[in-house]
Design a protein around this motif. Structure first.
Motif, PDB file in Angstrom:
ATOM      1  N   SER A   1       1.434  41.156 -52.522  1.00 21.88           N
ATOM      2  CA  SER A   1       0.623  41.705 -51.430  1.00 21.88           C
ATOM      3  C   SER A   1       0.409  43.201 -51.630  1.00 21.88           C
ATOM      4  O   SER A   1      -0.724  43.709 -51.526  1.00 21.88           O
ATOM      5  CB  SER A   1       1.319  41.462 -50.083  1.00 21.88           C
ATOM      6  OG  SER A   1       1.484  40.084 -49.842  1.00 21.88           O
ATOM      7  N   ILE A   2       1.477  43.915 -51.921  1.00 19.76           N
ATOM      8  CA  ILE A   2       1.402  45.366 -52.102  1.00 19.76           C
ATOM      9  C   ILE A   2       0.491  45.724 -53.274  1.00 19.76           C
ATOM     10  O   ILE A   2      -0.315  46.659 -53.195  1.00 19.76           O
ATOM     11  CB  ILE A   2       2.819  45.940 -52.309  1.00 19.76           C
ATOM     12  CG1 ILE A   2       3.632  45.791 -51.014  1.00 19.76           C
ATOM     13  CG2 ILE A   2       2.762  47.400 -52.746  1.00 19.76           C
ATOM     14  CD1 ILE A   2       5.107  46.101 -51.163  1.00 19.76           C
ATOM     15  N   GLU A   3       0.603  44.970 -54.377  1.00 28.09           N
ATOM     16  CA  GLU A   3      -0.237  45.233 -55.555  1.00 28.09           C
ATOM     17  C   GLU A   3      -1.723  45.062 -55.244  1.00 28.09           C
ATOM     18  O   GLU A   3      -2.571  45.717 -55.851  1.00 28.09           O
ATOM     19  CB  GLU A   3       0.165  44.302 -56.700  1.00 28.09           C
ATOM     20  CG  GLU A   3       1.491  44.680 -57.346  1.00 28.09           C
ATOM     21  CD  GLU A   3       1.929  43.676 -58.406  1.00 28.09           C
ATOM     22  OE1 GLU A   3       1.141  42.741 -58.676  1.00 28.09           O
ATOM     23  OE2 GLU A   3       3.038  43.830 -58.945  1.00 28.09           O
ATOM     24  N   HIS A   4      -2.042  44.182 -54.306  1.00 29.25           N
ATOM     25  CA  HIS A   4      -3.448  43.950 -53.927  1.00 29.25           C
ATOM     26  C   HIS A   4      -3.909  44.871 -52.795  1.00 29.25           C
ATOM     27  O   HIS A   4      -5.035  44.735 -52.303  1.00 29.25           O
ATOM     28  CB  HIS A   4      -3.645  42.494 -53.510  1.00 29.25           C
ATOM     29  CG  HIS A   4      -3.713  41.547 -54.662  1.00 29.25           C
ATOM     30  ND1 HIS A   4      -2.605  40.935 -55.188  1.00 29.25           N
ATOM     31  CD2 HIS A   4      -4.764  41.100 -55.405  1.00 29.25           C
ATOM     32  CE1 HIS A   4      -2.959  40.147 -56.196  1.00 29.25           C
ATOM     33  NE2 HIS A   4      -4.261  40.227 -56.349  1.00 29.25           N
ATOM     34  N   GLY A   5      -3.047  45.786 -52.383  1.00 22.94           N
ATOM     35  CA  GLY A   5      -3.442  46.712 -51.329  1.00 22.94           C
ATOM     36  C   GLY A   5      -3.356  46.128 -49.937  1.00 22.94           C
ATOM     37  O   GLY A   5      -4.010  46.615 -49.004  1.00 22.94           O
ATOM     38  N   ILE A   6      -2.565  45.089 -49.783  1.00 28.07           N
ATOM     39  CA  ILE A   6      -2.377  44.441 -48.484  1.00 28.07           C
ATOM     40  C   ILE A   6      -1.085  44.964 -47.853  1.00 28.07           C
ATOM     41  O   ILE A   6      -0.041  45.025 -48.512  1.00 28.07           O
ATOM     42  CB  ILE A   6      -2.288  42.908 -48.648  1.00 28.07           C
ATOM     43  CG1 ILE A   6      -3.600  42.365 -49.227  1.00 28.07           C
ATOM     44  CG2 ILE A   6      -1.975  42.230 -47.328  1.00 28.07           C
ATOM     45  CD1 ILE A   6      -3.534  40.902 -49.609  1.00 28.07           C
ATOM     46  N   ALA A   7      -1.142  45.315 -46.578  1.00 26.04           N
ATOM     47  CA  ALA A   7       0.052  45.780 -45.874  1.00 26.04           C
ATOM     48  C   ALA A   7       1.010  44.617 -45.647  1.00 26.04           C
ATOM     49  O   ALA A   7       0.590  43.477 -45.428  1.00 26.04           O
ATOM     50  CB  ALA A   7      -0.336  46.403 -44.545  1.00 26.04           C
ATOM     51  N   VAL A   8       2.292  44.907 -45.702  1.00 28.60           N
ATOM     52  CA  VAL A   8       3.331  43.903 -45.467  1.00 28.60           C
ATOM     53  C   VAL A   8       4.012  44.230 -44.137  1.00 28.60           C
ATOM     54  O   VAL A   8       4.507  45.345 -43.941  1.00 28.60           O
ATOM     55  CB  VAL A   8       4.364  43.901 -46.606  1.00 28.60           C
ATOM     56  CG1 VAL A   8       5.541  42.994 -46.259  1.00 28.60           C
ATOM     57  CG2 VAL A   8       3.708  43.434 -47.909  1.00 28.60           C
TER      58      VAL A   8
ATOM     59  N   LEU B   1      -1.843  50.592 -49.123  1.00 26.30           N
ATOM     60  CA  LEU B   1      -2.968  49.990 -48.402  1.00 26.30           C
ATOM     61  C   LEU B   1      -4.302  50.480 -48.957  1.00 26.30           C
ATOM     62  O   LEU B   1      -4.468  51.657 -49.257  1.00 26.30           O
ATOM     63  CB  LEU B   1      -2.863  50.348 -46.918  1.00 26.30           C
ATOM     64  CG  LEU B   1      -3.823  49.645 -45.959  1.00 26.30           C
ATOM     65  CD1 LEU B   1      -3.499  48.158 -45.893  1.00 26.30           C
ATOM     66  CD2 LEU B   1      -3.708  50.270 -44.576  1.00 26.30           C
ATOM     67  N   ARG B   2      -5.261  49.573 -49.089  1.00 27.56           N
ATOM     68  CA  ARG B   2      -6.597  49.981 -49.526  1.00 27.56           C
ATOM     69  C   ARG B   2      -7.664  49.390 -48.592  1.00 27.56           C
ATOM     70  O   ARG B   2      -7.405  48.437 -47.844  1.00 27.56           O
ATOM     71  CB  ARG B   2      -6.873  49.549 -50.967  1.00 27.56           C
ATOM     72  CG  ARG B   2      -7.138  48.073 -51.200  1.00 27.56           C
ATOM     73  CD  ARG B   2      -7.437  47.836 -52.670  1.00 27.56           C
ATOM     74  NE  ARG B   2      -7.744  46.458 -52.983  1.00 27.56           N
ATOM     75  CZ  ARG B   2      -8.948  45.914 -52.928  1.00 27.56           C
ATOM     76  NH1 ARG B   2      -9.973  46.633 -52.521  1.00 27.56           N
ATOM     77  NH2 ARG B   2      -9.146  44.647 -53.261  1.00 27.56           N
ATOM     78  N   VAL B   3      -8.838  49.957 -48.653  1.00 22.71           N
ATOM     79  CA  VAL B   3      -9.958  49.519 -47.826  1.00 22.71           C
ATOM     80  C   VAL B   3     -10.686  48.387 -48.534  1.00 22.71           C
ATOM     81  O   VAL B   3     -10.985  48.469 -49.732  1.00 22.71           O
ATOM     82  CB  VAL B   3     -10.935  50.679 -47.543  1.00 22.71           C
ATOM     83  CG1 VAL B   3     -12.126  50.184 -46.731  1.00 22.71           C
ATOM     84  CG2 VAL B   3     -10.230  51.809 -46.816  1.00 22.71           C
ATOM     85  N   PHE B   4     -11.004  47.336 -47.813  1.00 21.13           N
ATOM     86  CA  PHE B   4     -11.735  46.195 -48.377  1.00 21.13           C
ATOM     87  C   PHE B   4     -13.184  46.202 -47.908  1.00 21.13           C
ATOM     88  O   PHE B   4     -13.499  46.689 -46.836  1.00 21.13           O
ATOM     89  CB  PHE B   4     -11.060  44.877 -47.936  1.00 21.13           C
ATOM     90  CG  PHE B   4      -9.756  44.625 -48.646  1.00 21.13           C
ATOM     91  CD1 PHE B   4      -9.697  43.847 -49.794  1.00 21.13           C
ATOM     92  CD2 PHE B   4      -8.587  45.191 -48.165  1.00 21.13           C
ATOM     93  CE1 PHE B   4      -8.494  43.620 -50.447  1.00 21.13           C
ATOM     94  CE2 PHE B   4      -7.369  44.955 -48.805  1.00 21.13           C
ATOM     95  CZ  PHE B   4      -7.321  44.174 -49.948  1.00 21.13           C
TER      96      PHE B   4
END
Length: 217
Positions: free
Chosen positions: A192-199, A214-217
């Motif tokens: 999740s973290i590698e894909h920029g998703i918050a845990v 975290l990244r913007v999608f």
């Protein structure tokens, strides 16, 4: 011409003897037929016993199979019920936590939707979202699980572009993704973290959000 005087003359005694011989032969044949018939009847009876025995075994096996099937089905229903119950507990916890404080990644959010569902026949698209937070510039899509698995990361990533098509009013908003769970399967949190998703996890009585990557999608 044939001389008939040379043929032996039939007598009553000879005829009677012939009849007796024929009678004996018939009786012997009847005896053999009766014996064969008795053997056939005996064999038929034995075959019937074997057939009845096999049929009884098949019926017993069918009953045992049905019992096993019913037992497995009951276990599956019980496990499914436990899974649904655990999922409901997880959803209740995280929804209540965000209701009390609608904050994410340093931003305040003013609106929240729980169990958001939409279907578009025109776009041939449909999806559902466990929890969505809104403010004037951002949207946060939060997937909630009792136990998060790697496939949940893949599904969540697929939900982002669909959301912007189903809700075009948010097409220009910054979109963030988060995976919330009580437990994470091995590698799921790092994935999740590698894909920029918050845990999002529960630590003690507190909800903790890891939004470092975290990244913007």
């Amino acid at each position: 011409m044939r001389n008939t005087n040379s043929l032996p003359k039939a007598t009553f005694e000879s005829a009677w003897a012939s009849i007796q011989e024929m009678t004996k032969a018939i009786k012997a044949t009847d005896a053999k037929i009766e014996e064969s018939s008795k053997k056939w009847e005996k064999q038929t009876a034995e075959n019937q016993k074997i057939y009845d025995s096999i049929k009884a075994m098949q019926q017993e096996q069918a009953i045992e199979n049905q019992k096993r099937h019913d037992s497995i089905k009951a276990m599956q229903q019980e496990i499914g019920g436990m899974g649904q119950s655990n999922g409901a507990v997880a959803e209740s916890y995280f929804v209540n936590s965000f209701t009390n404080a609608m904050q994410f990644a340093g931003q305040e959010y003013d609106e929240m939707d729980h169990h958001l569902r939409k279907k578009s026949k025109k776009l041939n698209l449909q999806n559902e979202y466990d929890l969505v937070l809104y403010n004037c510039t951002s949207v946060v899509i939060i997937e909630i699980k009792y136990k998060a698995r790697e496939r949940d990361v893949v599904r969540l990533l697929a939900k982002a572009p669909v959301f912007k098509q189903l809700y075009p009013q948010y097409a220009n908003y910054d979109m963030y993704l988060a995976l919330a769970a009580f437990h994470f399967e091995e590698n799921t949190e790092n994935d999740s973290i590698e894909h920029g998703i918050a845990v999002i996890k529960q630590v003690g009585d507190t909800m903790v959000i890891n939004d470092e990557h975290l990244r913007v999608f």
